[in-house]
Design a protein around this motif. Sequence first.
Motif, PDB file in Angstrom:
ATOM      1  N   GLU A  70       5.521   0.260   7.862  1.00  0.00           N
ATOM      2  CA  GLU A  70       5.334   1.350   6.915  1.00  0.00           C
ATOM      3  C   GLU A  70       6.535   2.277   7.013  1.00  0.00           C
ATOM      4  OE1 GLU A  70       1.353   3.534   5.963  1.00  0.00           O
ATOM      5  OE2 GLU A  70       2.270   4.486   7.705  1.00  0.00           O
ATOM      6  N   LYS A  71       7.000   2.786   5.858  1.00  0.00           N
ATOM      7  CA  LYS A  71       8.142   3.688   5.878  1.00  0.00           C
ATOM      8  C   LYS A  71       7.933   4.818   4.893  1.00  0.00           C
ATOM      9  CE  LYS A  71      11.059   1.469   2.399  1.00  0.00           C
ATOM     10  NZ  LYS A  71      12.402   0.981   2.116  1.00  0.00           N
TER      11      LYS A  71
ATOM     12  N   LYS B 158       0.560   5.453   0.742  1.00  0.00           N
ATOM     13  CA  LYS B 158      -0.244   6.554   1.264  1.00  0.00           C
ATOM     14  C   LYS B 158       0.518   7.847   1.015  1.00  0.00           C
ATOM     15  CE  LYS B 158      -1.962   3.846   5.139  1.00  0.00           C
ATOM     16  NZ  LYS B 158      -1.913   3.711   6.593  1.00  0.00           N
TER      17      LYS B 158
ATOM     18  N   LYS C  45       4.306   7.346   1.942  1.00  0.00           N
ATOM     19  CA  LYS C  45       4.591   6.197   2.794  1.00  0.00           C
ATOM     20  C   LYS C  45       4.273   4.920   2.038  1.00  0.00           C
ATOM     21  CE  LYS C  45       4.060   8.189   7.373  1.00  0.00           C
ATOM     22  NZ  LYS C  45       3.427   8.000   8.682  1.00  0.00           N
ATOM     23  N   LEU C  46       5.144   3.928   2.211  1.00  0.00           N
ATOM     24  CA  LEU C  46       5.006   2.644   1.521  1.00  0.00           C
ATOM     25  C   LEU C  46       5.009   1.530   2.561  1.00  0.00           C
ATOM     26  CD1 LEU C  46       5.147   0.905  -1.143  1.00  0.00           C
ATOM     27  CD2 LEU C  46       7.624   0.965  -0.844  1.00  0.00           C
ATOM     28  N   LYS C  47       4.085   0.580   2.390  1.00  0.00           N
ATOM     29  CA  LYS C  47       4.058  -0.613   3.237  1.00  0.00           C
ATOM     30  C   LYS C  47       4.131  -1.816   2.322  1.00  0.00           C
ATOM     31  CE  LYS C  47       1.497  -2.909   6.915  1.00  0.00           C
ATOM     32  NZ  LYS C  47       2.651  -3.665   7.287  1.00  0.00           N
TER      33      LYS C  47
ATOM     34  N   ASP D 100       5.000   2.295  14.904  1.00  0.00           N
ATOM     35  CA  ASP D 100       3.944   1.321  14.688  1.00  0.00           C
ATOM     36  C   ASP D 100       2.855   1.513  15.727  1.00  0.00           C
ATOM     37  OD1 ASP D 100       4.915   0.231  17.012  1.00  0.00           O
ATOM     38  OD2 ASP D 100       5.799  -1.523  16.068  1.00  0.00           O
TER      39      ASP D 100
ATOM     40  N   SER E 104       0.839  -1.189   0.000  1.00  0.00           N
ATOM     41  CA  SER E 104       0.000   0.000   0.000  1.00  0.00           C
ATOM     42  C   SER E 104       0.875   1.240   0.000  1.00  0.00           C
ATOM     43  CB  SER E 104      -0.938   0.015   1.209  1.00  0.00           C
ATOM     44  OG  SER E 104      -0.209   0.196   2.401  1.00  0.00           O
TER      45      SER E 104
END
Length: 167
Positions: free
Chosen positions: A92-93, A73, A84-86, A140, A71
């Motif tokens: 997520e980072k 965002k 942000k990338l998961k 988190d 995902s």
Amino acid sequence: MNDIDTLLHEHNIDKQEIEELLQQNEKLQAIKLVFDKTGLGLKNSKDIVEAIQRKETHYTEDNSSSNSNVSVKTFSKNGQLTVKLKLNNQPEKVVFPSDPDWAEVKRIMGDKPELIAYEKEYLENPTKFQSQKNTLFIEDEGSRKWKVVLLAAVFTIVIIYLIYSNS
């Protein structure tokens, strides 16, 4: 091309149940059934159900999304876009255009104007983003809960201290 009947048999799915759901206009339930029992991903599950609906015997598996738990965002704070990338089960980072995972962001989001502008701005002046990189951290859900518990504990100690100090 994959045989639908073979796939359904391998995963103990009753084709008649899917057909009945389709007759009852419960296409989403049929897709959910295939998705839950096969683990093929949403697009492939939808393609299989639609092939059954069209009375086809085969479907073509879409392997383009090898990471089904991905995902992206984006949000803007004070005019600054953050992406942000998961990926799968990783935390997520925040991702920048210089990050190796940026290609995954582009694959998912495509050529959205805000993403193109962000990428262009980053490539023109990466040092502007350096302070953002230095202040970012991964948080988190568990760490948020501990912060609330810690805050409640400190608040309780202060209240108890105030009560006993005034006695």
